[in-house]
Design a protein around this motif. Structure first.
Motif, PDB file in Angstrom:
ATOM      1  N   LYS A  98       0.819  -1.228   0.000  1.00  0.00           N
ATOM      2  CA  LYS A  98       0.000   0.000   0.000  1.00  0.00           C
ATOM      3  C   LYS A  98       0.849   1.272   0.000  1.00  0.00           C
ATOM      4  O   LYS A  98       0.451   2.279  -0.576  1.00  0.00           O
ATOM      5  CB  LYS A  98      -0.920   0.004   1.217  1.00  0.00           C
ATOM      6  CG  LYS A  98      -2.094  -0.939   1.100  1.00  0.00           C
ATOM      7  CD  LYS A  98      -3.015  -0.769   2.287  1.00  0.00           C
ATOM      8  CE  LYS A  98      -4.270  -1.596   2.123  1.00  0.00           C
ATOM      9  NZ  LYS A  98      -5.281  -1.272   3.121  1.00  0.00           N
ATOM     10  N   LYS A 118      -7.815   7.273  -6.168  1.00  0.00           N
ATOM     11  CA  LYS A 118      -8.799   6.585  -5.324  1.00  0.00           C
ATOM     12  C   LYS A 118      -9.155   5.219  -5.907  1.00  0.00           C
ATOM     13  O   LYS A 118      -9.447   4.275  -5.173  1.00  0.00           O
ATOM     14  CB  LYS A 118     -10.071   7.431  -5.175  1.00  0.00           C
ATOM     15  CG  LYS A 118      -9.917   8.523  -4.121  1.00  0.00           C
ATOM     16  CD  LYS A 118     -11.241   9.219  -3.914  1.00  0.00           C
ATOM     17  CE  LYS A 118     -11.093  10.365  -2.934  1.00  0.00           C
ATOM     18  NZ  LYS A 118     -12.272  11.186  -2.832  1.00  0.00           N
ATOM     19  N   ASP A 163      -6.458   2.940  -4.550  1.00  0.00           N
ATOM     20  CA  ASP A 163      -6.604   2.645  -3.112  1.00  0.00           C
ATOM     21  C   ASP A 163      -7.321   3.823  -2.433  1.00  0.00           C
ATOM     22  O   ASP A 163      -6.683   4.776  -1.972  1.00  0.00           O
ATOM     23  CB  ASP A 163      -5.236   2.414  -2.459  1.00  0.00           C
ATOM     24  CG  ASP A 163      -5.367   1.926  -1.020  1.00  0.00           C
ATOM     25  OD1 ASP A 163      -6.436   2.105  -0.407  1.00  0.00           O
ATOM     26  OD2 ASP A 163      -4.381   1.370  -0.492  1.00  0.00           O
ATOM     27  N   LYS A 164      -8.647   3.695  -2.395  1.00  0.00           N
ATOM     28  CA  LYS A 164      -9.480   4.779  -1.853  1.00  0.00           C
ATOM     29  C   LYS A 164      -9.143   5.065  -0.386  1.00  0.00           C
ATOM     30  O   LYS A 164      -9.014   6.208   0.039  1.00  0.00           O
ATOM     31  CB  LYS A 164     -10.953   4.355  -1.983  1.00  0.00           C
ATOM     32  CG  LYS A 164     -11.962   5.430  -1.708  1.00  0.00           C
ATOM     33  CD  LYS A 164     -13.336   4.972  -2.206  1.00  0.00           C
ATOM     34  CE  LYS A 164     -14.392   6.034  -2.027  1.00  0.00           C
ATOM     35  NZ  LYS A 164     -15.169   5.912  -0.825  1.00  0.00           N
ATOM     36  N   GLY A 165      -8.989   3.980   0.398  1.00  0.00           N
ATOM     37  CA  GLY A 165      -8.745   4.141   1.835  1.00  0.00           C
ATOM     38  C   GLY A 165      -7.473   4.930   2.113  1.00  0.00           C
ATOM     39  O   GLY A 165      -7.452   5.809   2.976  1.00  0.00           O
ATOM     40  N   THR A 166      -6.418   4.623   1.368  1.00  0.00           N
ATOM     41  CA  THR A 166      -5.140   5.320   1.593  1.00  0.00           C
ATOM     42  C   THR A 166      -5.246   6.784   1.198  1.00  0.00           C
ATOM     43  O   THR A 166      -4.773   7.668   1.913  1.00  0.00           O
ATOM     44  CB  THR A 166      -4.005   4.616   0.815  1.00  0.00           C
ATOM     45  OG1 THR A 166      -3.853   3.305   1.350  1.00  0.00           O
ATOM     46  CG2 THR A 166      -2.697   5.361   0.931  1.00  0.00           C
ATOM     47  N   GLU A 170      -7.949   8.681   1.106  1.00  0.00           N
ATOM     48  CA  GLU A 170      -8.781   9.420   2.070  1.00  0.00           C
ATOM     49  C   GLU A 170      -8.060   9.604   3.399  1.00  0.00           C
ATOM     50  O   GLU A 170      -8.179  10.640   4.049  1.00  0.00           O
ATOM     51  CB  GLU A 170     -10.121   8.692   2.253  1.00  0.00           C
ATOM     52  CG  GLU A 170     -10.979   8.870   0.999  1.00  0.00           C
ATOM     53  CD  GLU A 170     -12.311   8.149   1.053  1.00  0.00           C
ATOM     54  OE1 GLU A 170     -12.485   7.295   1.945  1.00  0.00           O
ATOM     55  OE2 GLU A 170     -13.161   8.445   0.199  1.00  0.00           O
ATOM     56  N   ASN A 171      -7.285   8.607   3.778  1.00  0.00           N
ATOM     57  CA  ASN A 171      -6.517   8.709   5.025  1.00  0.00           C
ATOM     58  C   ASN A 171      -5.492   9.847   4.944  1.00  0.00           C
ATOM     59  O   ASN A 171      -5.346  10.638   5.878  1.00  0.00           O
ATOM     60  CB  ASN A 171      -5.807   7.365   5.275  1.00  0.00           C
ATOM     61  CG  ASN A 171      -5.023   7.349   6.569  1.00  0.00           C
ATOM     62  OD1 ASN A 171      -5.564   7.641   7.627  1.00  0.00           O
ATOM     63  ND2 ASN A 171      -3.745   7.029   6.496  1.00  0.00           N
ATOM     64  N   PRO A 181      -3.945   2.928   6.110  1.00  0.00           N
ATOM     65  CA  PRO A 181      -4.723   2.223   7.138  1.00  0.00           C
ATOM     66  C   PRO A 181      -4.431   0.724   7.064  1.00  0.00           C
ATOM     67  O   PRO A 181      -4.377   0.159   5.982  1.00  0.00           O
ATOM     68  CB  PRO A 181      -6.184   2.496   6.735  1.00  0.00           C
ATOM     69  CG  PRO A 181      -6.144   3.628   5.770  1.00  0.00           C
ATOM     70  CD  PRO A 181      -4.792   3.656   5.153  1.00  0.00           C
TER      71      PRO A 181
END
Ligand code: SF4
Ligand code: SF4
Length: 193
Positions: A22, A64, A67-70, A72-73, A126
């Motif tokens: 990631k 996104k 890797d959307k989570g990364t 947004e984090n 995350p």
């Protein structure tokens, strides 16, 4: 004083990394892309190294998709620090990351990869295996700063009792050192710890 290598880098428990890839798939920098390109032209080592492996996503939406989570984090962290400016943020991905999340140039990967996560204050994706360990290291930094603040207060009291100039100079030197410790973490908010 111990070096950055001895006090931090070499202590990172590498076994905590679960090789999810990631941190190679989506990253950003504090410097805008245009500035990085300019620095690369000037031969600045860090910019040259970064742009030798990372390629910009055409848009935040494309990042996104990777890797959307990364994404947004990262945005949340930057917003919390008041450093988020959508017009200046670019996300990048590494061209050497393989589909199996492995690095295709692992033995020759640049220093910036070998140093990742480079400080306890690095924003990691995350679920990164280092999350808990980095949290613990950040707490240690905070404790160091709180202790320095306490000792500064003690120095204030001591100064009122001392008249000897030599001793006073020694106290000033200690105060200077303590203040340097606090200032070192200023960009992470040490004034409020
Ligand atoms: S060069 Fe390898 S370790 Fe470095 S970011 Fe790319 S895939 Fe990750
Ligand atoms: S995000 Fe964390 S756990 Fe995943 S590869 Fe990077 S350092 Fe290892």
């Amino acid at each position: 004083m111990s070096s950055y290598e001895d006090s931090y880098l070499n202590k990172r428990p590498q076994e905590l990394c679960h090789m999810c890839g990631k941190c190679c798939r989506v990253v950003t920098t504090m410097r805008p892309y245009s500035e990085l390109l300019e620095l690369q032209k000037q031969g600045e080592q860090a910019a040259c190294e970064f742009l030798s492996i990372f390629e910009p996503f055409p848009s935040i939406e494309e990042a996104k998709k990777a890797d959307k989570g990364t994404v947004e984090n990262i945005i949340e962290h930057l917003q919390a620090d008041g450093k988020y400016d959508e017009s200046k943020v670019t996300f990048y991905t590494c061209k050497y990351l393989q589909d199996d999340n492995k690095c295709s140039i692992y033995d020759k990967r640049p220093t910036l990869c070998r140093h990742c996560p480079s400080t306890p204050w690095a924003i990691v994706p995350p679920g990164c295996g280092f999350e808990g360990w980095l949290f613990m290291k950040r707490e240690e930094d905070k404790e160091r700063v709180r202790k320095a603040k306490e000792e500064l207060l003690e120095m204030e009291v001591l100064k009122k009792r001392v008249t000897n100039i030599e001793t006073l100079n020694k106290i000033y030197a200690v105060e200077h050192k303590l203040q340097r410790t606090i200032d070192l973490y200023k960009k992470y908010g040490s004034e409020n710890w």
